[in-house]
Design a protein around this motif. Structure first.
Motif, PDB file in Angstrom:
ATOM      1  N   GLY A 120      11.030   4.850   6.307  1.00  0.00           N
ATOM      2  CA  GLY A 120       9.355   4.798   6.747  1.00  0.00           C
ATOM      3  C   GLY A 120       8.573   6.005   6.379  1.00  0.00           C
ATOM      4  O   GLY A 120       7.399   5.875   6.591  1.00  0.00           O
TER       5      GLY A 120
ATOM      6  N   ARG B  26       3.933   7.185   5.414  1.00  0.00           N
ATOM      7  CA  ARG B  26       4.795   6.629   4.406  1.00  0.00           C
ATOM      8  C   ARG B  26       4.287   6.626   2.951  1.00  0.00           C
ATOM      9  O   ARG B  26       4.698   6.229   2.046  1.00  0.00           O
ATOM     10  CB  ARG B  26       4.825   5.106   4.628  1.00  0.00           C
ATOM     11  CG  ARG B  26       3.653   4.243   4.752  1.00  0.00           C
ATOM     12  CD  ARG B  26       3.536   2.870   4.931  1.00  0.00           C
ATOM     13  NE  ARG B  26       2.388   1.958   4.975  1.00  0.00           N
ATOM     14  CZ  ARG B  26       1.769   1.851   6.047  1.00  0.00           C
ATOM     15  NH1 ARG B  26       2.082   2.363   7.197  1.00  0.00           N
ATOM     16  NH2 ARG B  26       0.440   1.251   5.798  1.00  0.00           N
TER      17      ARG B  26
ATOM     18  N   TRP C  71       8.958   2.558   2.493  1.00  0.00           N
ATOM     19  CA  TRP C  71       8.996   1.055   2.645  1.00  0.00           C
ATOM     20  C   TRP C  71       9.058   0.614   1.159  1.00  0.00           C
ATOM     21  O   TRP C  71       9.950  -0.204   0.779  1.00  0.00           O
ATOM     22  CB  TRP C  71       7.770   0.556   3.291  1.00  0.00           C
ATOM     23  CG  TRP C  71       7.775   1.016   4.909  1.00  0.00           C
ATOM     24  CD1 TRP C  71       8.843   1.672   5.455  1.00  0.00           C
ATOM     25  CD2 TRP C  71       6.749   0.470   5.696  1.00  0.00           C
ATOM     26  NE1 TRP C  71       8.205   1.707   6.812  1.00  0.00           N
ATOM     27  CE2 TRP C  71       7.276   1.210   6.997  1.00  0.00           C
ATOM     28  CE3 TRP C  71       5.640  -0.135   5.777  1.00  0.00           C
ATOM     29  CZ2 TRP C  71       6.544   1.021   8.150  1.00  0.00           C
ATOM     30  CZ3 TRP C  71       4.926  -0.397   6.670  1.00  0.00           C
ATOM     31  CH2 TRP C  71       5.132   0.240   7.914  1.00  0.00           C
TER      32      TRP C  71
END
Length: 123
Positions: free
Chosen positions: A30, A101, A53
């Motif tokens: 993340g 992120r 991600w």
């Protein structure tokens, strides 16, 4: 959050090394992750980054085409594969985790840092 970096060592010009950085206390899937390095007597500089991600990567011009950053989310570990090493790659290498992120080439955007692992490339 703790980052444990390893894999540094002494290698000849043209050789390869793989650095590892394992995170505890933060799930890297993340968050953006980055590798920086600090050559002797110089400032710490960005080497490579990978976003959380999506896993989009970015590299400094000096290592593009020779280094590859990738991660194993299951192991919570980010790697830096370094091929075609040159003496100018000699430095203390640090991994860091971004506060988001995203990944950037700015040190201020990273809130936790590993202890550094030394890479020495002999000519």
């Amino acid at each position: 959050v703790q980052l444990q970096a390893s894999g540094g060592g002494l290698v000849q010009t043209g050789g390869s090394l793989r650095l590892s950085c394992t995170s505890s206390g933060r799930t890297i899937s993340g968050y953006g992750m980055g590798w920086f390095r600090q050559p002797p007597g110089k400032e710490r500089e960005f080497v490579a980054g990978i976003t959380g991600w999506t896993g989009i990567t970015a590299y400094s011009n000096s290592v593009k085409g020779r280094f590859t950053i990738f991660k194993d989310n299951a192991k919570n570990t980010v790697y830096l594969q370094m091929n075609g090493l040159k003496p100018e790659d000699t430095a203390l290498y640090y991994c860091a985790t971004s506060a988001s992120r995203c990944t950037t080439n700015q040190k201020v955007d990273y809130d936790y840092w590993g202890q550094g692992t030394l890479v020495t490339v002999s000519s």
